[in-house]
Structures are given as structure tokens and as C-alpha cells.
Write an enzyme that holds these catalytic residues in place. Sequence first.
Site, PDB file in Angstrom:
ATOM      1  N   SER A  45       0.795  -1.222   0.000  1.00 25.68           N
ATOM      2  CA  SER A  45       0.000   0.000   0.000  1.00 25.68           C
ATOM      3  C   SER A  45       0.827   1.271   0.000  1.00 25.68           C
ATOM      4  O   SER A  45       0.280   2.365  -0.061  1.00 25.68           O
ATOM      5  CB  SER A  45      -0.950   0.005   1.200  1.00 25.68           C
ATOM      6  OG  SER A  45      -0.205  -0.183   2.378  1.00 25.68           O
ATOM      7  N   HIS A  95       1.642   3.902   6.856  1.00 25.25           N
ATOM      8  CA  HIS A  95       0.994   4.792   5.905  1.00 25.25           C
ATOM      9  C   HIS A  95       1.395   6.228   6.174  1.00 25.25           C
ATOM     10  O   HIS A  95       2.087   6.525   7.143  1.00 25.25           O
ATOM     11  CB  HIS A  95      -0.534   4.657   5.999  1.00 25.25           C
ATOM     12  CG  HIS A  95      -1.061   3.442   5.310  1.00 25.25           C
ATOM     13  ND1 HIS A  95      -2.366   3.041   5.416  1.00 25.25           N
ATOM     14  CD2 HIS A  95      -0.458   2.538   4.489  1.00 25.25           C
ATOM     15  CE1 HIS A  95      -2.538   1.932   4.699  1.00 25.25           C
ATOM     16  NE2 HIS A  95      -1.384   1.615   4.137  1.00 25.25           N
ATOM     17  N   ASP A 111      -7.614   5.764   5.274  1.00 26.79           N
ATOM     18  CA  ASP A 111      -7.616   4.567   6.107  1.00 26.79           C
ATOM     19  C   ASP A 111      -8.825   4.404   7.008  1.00 26.79           C
ATOM     20  O   ASP A 111      -8.847   3.495   7.826  1.00 26.79           O
ATOM     21  CB  ASP A 111      -6.349   4.557   6.982  1.00 26.79           C
ATOM     22  CG  ASP A 111      -5.101   4.290   6.160  1.00 26.79           C
ATOM     23  OD1 ASP A 111      -3.993   4.513   6.686  1.00 26.79           O
ATOM     24  OD2 ASP A 111      -5.242   3.868   4.999  1.00 26.79           O
TER      25      ASP A 111
END
Lengths: 186, 138
Positions: A62, A102, A128
Site C-alpha cells: 500500500s 501509511h 484509512d
Amino acid sequence: GRGPSRGPAMDLFGDLRRMNKRQLYYQVLNFAMIVSSALMIWKGLIVVTGSESPIVVVLSGSMEPAFHRGDLLFLTNFHDDPIRAGEIVVFKVEGRDIPIVHRVIKIHEKENGNIKFLTKGDNNEVDDRGLYKEGQNWLEKKDVVGRARGFLPYVGMVTIIMNDYPKFKYALLAVMGACVLLKRES
Amino acid sequence: LRKNVEDFTGPRERSDLGFVTFDITADILNGKKCIFDWNVKQLFLYLSAEYSTKNNALNQVVLWDKIMLRGDNPRLFLKDMQSKYFFFDDGNGLKGNRNVTLTLSWNVVPNAGILPLVTGSGHVSVPFPDTYETRKSY
């Protein structure tokens, strides 16, 4: 003449039987010392960086193309380090054990330092919120494991392989154990 | 580094939603040298809006981002860009806010090593109007 030649397996057992108890204990202690030193270094890293997990392996794609599965990240988690938009953080969702790497895309910080922030993977279309706990819209400082400060590519692949193929992990441990126990002190 | 912006806020139940259109003209450098040296794999560029409100002392919202790979042109010349992400405030702090600053920053991703965050020089202040925009459709 000589009898049938002994294969390497027979030599191994011969070595083991020849070693007396004292030598065996010595080797085991040697092994224990190596393991303890490794643990001490890891604990030391935890103290120095302020993060409960100062080195993490990237598990998903990701954050591509920056990080790929198997890359290693080095984290710090200093209490006074402010969380700012654009930073790469590693966090855990309450109740789950898997660390997620992230980027912070939104922060709202109050005067007293209370901060709530939103994250999103570079390679993901959406933020998210879907990953957070039911009803949770923001992350807080307590969810952060650390901030990514440095990275090494590929090196973490070993941990992923050991996780996905436990037989490999046991084989590796068996080989390491055998090497240490049978190492001859010259 | 120059940005021109046009903006307005739309009313929402609980939080202001800002709309910003911008141009970016930028040259990404590392001091005087080209930013893409042997250890730079890519740059993650992002445009963030920073402002204060009654509710929160500091707010930062990333409006737009772009990945620039080694080999791409380090010059940006973008016009009439819409923000990629919804510019929600946590509350109603955008209406009449005169001090919203847009800054372009980037995260340098090396082939191996440290991951620095760099803020570009030059930022633009975006004053939001005092009233909500009800005529424009969004």
C-alpha cells in the site's frame, strides 16, 4: 584394509559422542550468551528510539512505489516529536496486532497538544478510515508505534518467508543450533 | 515557487468543506544541485494547507499529492488543479479564515537510508471568504 568409509552424518554423531559433558555445557552457554546479547541490543534500541518496535518489515504494497513488501523500516517515537502532515507513521489499530505503515494526510491539533490525525497509503485510492476500529474516525498519538526515519530495501524478506513458511524457520533454527553446538574451539 | 488560488467554502452540517483551485510552478532542487542524485529513488510531493481555528490550534490538510520518480522532470507546471482530497475542517473554522497557508513539501525516498521531509520555500496565503458559497455546484 580399512572398513567402509563413514559418511558425514556418522562423523557428526562421532563428534557429539566424543564431546564430554563439560564441552557441551560450554557450547550451550556460548549460545545463550549470543542470544542474550542480541536481546540486549534489541531492548537497547527500544529505549533509544522510544518505539516499542524500532524495526518493522513492510507487509503490504500500500505504500508502493516507495516501499515494497519485504522492505525494512527504522522507526523513532520520541514523545516530543510532533506529528505533521506528510510524515510516514507506523500505527496499530486498537485490538489488532498488525502494524500499518501509511502517510499522515490530515491533522487537527489542539492547543494542549492533543492531536487527531488521518492516514492513507500512497498506493491506496481512499484514506484509512475503513481500516480503523468500528466508529473510529481518527488516530491518536497512542496508536503510533513510530515514525519512519530510514529504510533498507529487501532485507525484511527473511522475516516474511519465515512467517509464511514455518518449516523454513525451524530448519534455520536447527542449522544455527547445530553450528553453534558443534563449533570446535581451536 | 508560485501558486494562484481560487477558493470558497460550502456549508455542511458540522464541518466546513473548502474548495481550492490552484496553479503550481515549481523547481525541485537540493540546494543548487538536481534533487535526483544516485540515492534518490523517488519524491512524494504534497500540497498541504495549514491554518488555525477556534477549535484547533493547528490544522494541516493535504490537498494534493504526486509521486515523482527518478528520471521524471523535477519542474512542475500545473494549472487549474482541483484538490485531490476533500478539504474538510474539524468544525467551522474555514469560513472567514484569512490565514490559510498552502505549502508544497516533499518526502525524499532513497534507495536505502534516511527518509527526510523537505518543505519548499515559498508559500501562499489563501483567505477564505466570510460567507458560504451556495451558488456554485460541487
